[in-house]
Motif scaffolding. Structure first.
Motif, PDB file in Angstrom:
ATOM      1  N   ILE A   1       0.832  -1.214   0.000  1.00 26.01           N
ATOM      2  CA  ILE A   1       0.000   0.000   0.000  1.00 26.01           C
ATOM      3  C   ILE A   1       0.862   1.258   0.000  1.00 26.01           C
ATOM      4  CG2 ILE A   1      -1.617   1.337   1.397  1.00 26.01           C
ATOM      5  CD1 ILE A   1      -2.914  -0.859  -0.145  1.00 26.01           C
ATOM      6  N   SER A   2       2.091   1.149   0.495  1.00 28.01           N
ATOM      7  CA  SER A   2       2.978   2.315   0.496  1.00 28.01           C
ATOM      8  C   SER A   2       3.430   2.704  -0.909  1.00 28.01           C
ATOM      9  CB  SER A   2       4.216   2.027   1.361  1.00 28.01           C
ATOM     10  OG  SER A   2       4.962   0.951   0.809  1.00 28.01           O
ATOM     11  N   SER A   3       3.261   1.770  -1.866  1.00 27.60           N
ATOM     12  CA  SER A   3       3.698   2.028  -3.243  1.00 27.60           C
ATOM     13  C   SER A   3       2.543   2.179  -4.224  1.00 27.60           C
ATOM     14  CB  SER A   3       4.616   0.899  -3.730  1.00 27.60           C
ATOM     15  OG  SER A   3       5.746   0.767  -2.889  1.00 27.60           O
ATOM     16  N   VAL A   4       1.417   1.534  -3.939  1.00 28.83           N
ATOM     17  CA  VAL A   4       0.272   1.587  -4.855  1.00 28.83           C
ATOM     18  C   VAL A   4      -0.988   1.950  -4.073  1.00 28.83           C
ATOM     19  CG1 VAL A   4       1.258  -0.156  -6.390  1.00 28.83           C
ATOM     20  CG2 VAL A   4      -0.300  -0.867  -4.581  1.00 28.83           C
ATOM     21  N   LYS A   5      -1.982   2.396  -4.796  1.00 28.93           N
ATOM     22  CA  LYS A   5      -3.260   2.712  -4.177  1.00 28.93           C
ATOM     23  C   LYS A   5      -4.030   1.427  -3.871  1.00 28.93           C
ATOM     24  CE  LYS A   5      -3.702   7.186  -6.506  1.00 28.93           C
ATOM     25  NZ  LYS A   5      -4.524   8.014  -7.420  1.00 28.93           N
ATOM     26  N   PRO A   6      -4.869   1.435  -2.824  1.00 22.96           N
ATOM     27  CA  PRO A   6      -5.643   0.228  -2.500  1.00 22.96           C
ATOM     28  C   PRO A   6      -6.490  -0.278  -3.675  1.00 22.96           C
ATOM     29  CG  PRO A   6      -5.766   1.809  -0.711  1.00 22.96           C
ATOM     30  CD  PRO A   6      -5.064   2.495  -1.835  1.00 22.96           C
ATOM     31  N   PHE A   7      -7.056   0.648  -4.433  1.00 25.63           N
ATOM     32  CA  PHE A   7      -7.880   0.230  -5.571  1.00 25.63           C
ATOM     33  C   PHE A   7      -7.040  -0.509  -6.614  1.00 25.63           C
ATOM     34  CE2 PHE A   7      -9.680   1.017  -9.806  1.00 25.63           C
ATOM     35  CZ  PHE A   7     -10.937   0.468  -9.642  1.00 25.63           C
ATOM     36  N   GLN A   8      -5.815  -0.012  -6.857  1.00 30.83           N
ATOM     37  CA  GLN A   8      -4.935  -0.671  -7.816  1.00 30.83           C
ATOM     38  C   GLN A   8      -4.546  -2.065  -7.333  1.00 30.83           C
ATOM     39  OE1 GLN A   8      -1.885   2.405  -7.915  1.00 30.83           O
ATOM     40  NE2 GLN A   8      -2.546   3.052  -9.963  1.00 30.83           N
ATOM     41  N   LEU A   9      -4.312  -2.194  -6.039  1.00 29.96           N
ATOM     42  CA  LEU A   9      -3.960  -3.496  -5.473  1.00 29.96           C
ATOM     43  C   LEU A   9      -5.106  -4.485  -5.624  1.00 29.96           C
ATOM     44  CD1 LEU A   9      -2.109  -5.379  -3.858  1.00 29.96           C
ATOM     45  CD2 LEU A   9      -2.994  -4.317  -1.761  1.00 29.96           C
ATOM     46  N   MET A  10      -6.318  -4.025  -5.302  1.00 28.33           N
ATOM     47  CA  MET A  10      -7.479  -4.899  -5.388  1.00 28.33           C
ATOM     48  C   MET A  10      -7.721  -5.347  -6.834  1.00 28.33           C
ATOM     49  SD  MET A  10     -11.466  -4.170  -4.323  1.00 28.33           S
ATOM     50  CE  MET A  10     -11.819  -3.274  -5.848  1.00 28.33           C
TER      51      MET A  10
END
Length: 441
Positions: A216-225
């Motif tokens: 999460i420190s590198s990407v947005k939560p939406f992008q991760l999901m």
């Protein structure tokens, strides 16, 4: 978008490289076909004959009952019950039927069957049908009705089902449409459960292991999901492509490797009401099957299957991901949260059972339009054809609603995911998650 693609690639590669993926992808179709082949083999080759002795004290049958009826062998005897009981106990016979001396064809008295073991319901039905058929013929003869007239009286009237254009709708095509619709809908039902749960477990593992905090420190939560959803979805799509290829190859190889069993499969696939000329022709069963296959719109079936597979997976996997983000160390917490998601899937399979038989019923139409049930129910209707099973406008509307539903569930799931993925030590409820979903940023 680039970061989402990177996460999707990682999810795809890590799962594809696992030994479990190779084992389930390659071995599962082989195991299914092995058990399927064994069932067919034992049903054809391994069934035991059921021997029934008939004590015809009234001489009703006059010894002319055919000796064998499928798996049941009828033998006439004049031995007394003591001898027959002994034979039954020694398994020389499976049972015996007693026709009393005072039996009258017109009175339809009950006959007595004795056996030292339980008689299965299918065997009972076969014995009763064969005996009743013979007694029915005897009653007609006793009334001076000839065999020809008797056959003409029993002859069934066939009904030709036609569309408004006058073309005949074959019974075999209706049966094939039923099977294709049921199998397609059931496959999507399994897909939603397996891969949706896989997404949820993947999110849970990253949250519990605290890996999500680093990501999460590198990407947005939406992008991760979305990366996890796309990556695992690609694994599922690849797996089904491999399964489809293997199943096609096995269908070609099985008749070559086991020709005897293949012939039995063909003969069993033929409809009881087919014309005698078709049955007499060499390879008539396979010809009939191929004709029926040509009547199914396979490009429409396959295209719709891929669309509803992807649409249904994306819709439900976003909800499963939201649940996974809200679960803490205790996996049991997920059970209560997953229930509201799985209920529409179960409801869809119930509607599908009706839709495969009656594709134009009100319940089937509703189920094929409602986004949470349409991936399963619409496949049952499409198998019957367009516009026979489903009008074109309903098919298009269903697709639009499914895409809209996916966008809505993704938006809701993303807001839940954003809060839940970094929340620890608190037992979450659906009430709490709904607050996250509709809370202003």
């Amino acid at each position: 978008m680039n970061k989402t693609w990177i996460i999707a690639q990682r999810e795809f590669s890590t799962r594809v490289k696992k030994k479990t993926f190779l084992l389930t992808t390659i071995l599962l179709p082989l195991i299914i076909f092995f058990f399927y082949g064994m069932i067919i083999y034992f049903s054809v080759k391994g069934s035991d004959n059921y021997k029934v002795a008939i004590v015809d004290n009234a001489n009703v049958f006059k010894g002319n009952l055919p000796g064998k009826n499928g798996e049941i062998i009828f033998e006439f005897t004049k031995e007394d019950t003591a001898v027959l009981n002994n034979k039954s106990e020694k398994k020389q016979i499976d049972g015996y039927l007693i026709v009393p001396v005072d039996y009258n064809l017109q009175n339809n008295q009950p006959l007595e069957f004795r056996s030292n073991k339980s008689v299965g319901i299918v065997t009972r039905d076969n014995i009763q049908k064969r005996i009743n058929k013979e007694l029915e013929e005897k009653r007609f003869v006793s009334q001076n009705i000839s065999k020809e007239k008797f056959d003409s009286l029993r002859k069934e009237t066939q009904i030709e089902y036609r569309g408004l254009d006058g073309n005949v709708e074959k019974q075999s095509k209706a049966g094939l449409s039923y099977a294709v619709g049921f199998i397609s809908g059931f496959l999507i039902y399994i897909i939603l459960f397996i891969y949706g749960t896989m997404v949820m477990r993947g999110v849970m593992e990253e949250k519990v292991s605290r890996i999500a905090e680093v990501i999460i420190s590198s990407v947005k939560p939406f992008q991760l999901m979305m990366g996890k959803i796309f990556g695992i979805g690609a694994v599922g799509l690849l797996q089904f492509i491999i399964w489809a290829t293997l199943i096609t190859l096995l269908q070609v190889l099985i008749p070559l490797l086991v020709p005897g069993v293949a012939e039995q499969m063909q003969s069993q696939a033929m409809q009881p009401g087919m014309q005698g000329a078709q049955m007499a022709n060499s390879g008539g069963a396979m010809t009939e099957i191929l004709k029926n296959l040509n009547l199914i719109n396979w490009p429409l079936i396959l295209g719709s299957f891929i669309f509803y597979f992807l649409g249904g997976y994306l819709l439900y996997s976003s909800l499963f991901a939201a649940v996974g983000s809200a679960v803490n160390e205790d996996p049991q917490d997920a059970q209560s949260l997953v229930l509201p998601i799985t209920m529409p899937i179960i409801f869809a399979i119930v509607i599908m059972m009706k839709a495969v038989n009656d594709p134009n019923s009100n319940l089937a139409v509703f189920g094929s339009l409602f986004p949470l049930t349409s991936p399963i129910v619409m496949m049952a209707r499409i198998a019957h054809g367009v516009p026979e099973g489903v009008p074109l406008w309903q098919l298009l509307l269903s697709g639009v609603l499914l895409i809209t539903g996916f966008m809505a569930t993704t938006w809701v799931a993303a807001k839940i995911y954003r809060t839940g993925i970094l929340l620890y030590g608190k037992k979450i409820t659906w009430k709490e998650m709904s607050k996250w979903a509709f809370r202003k940023s």
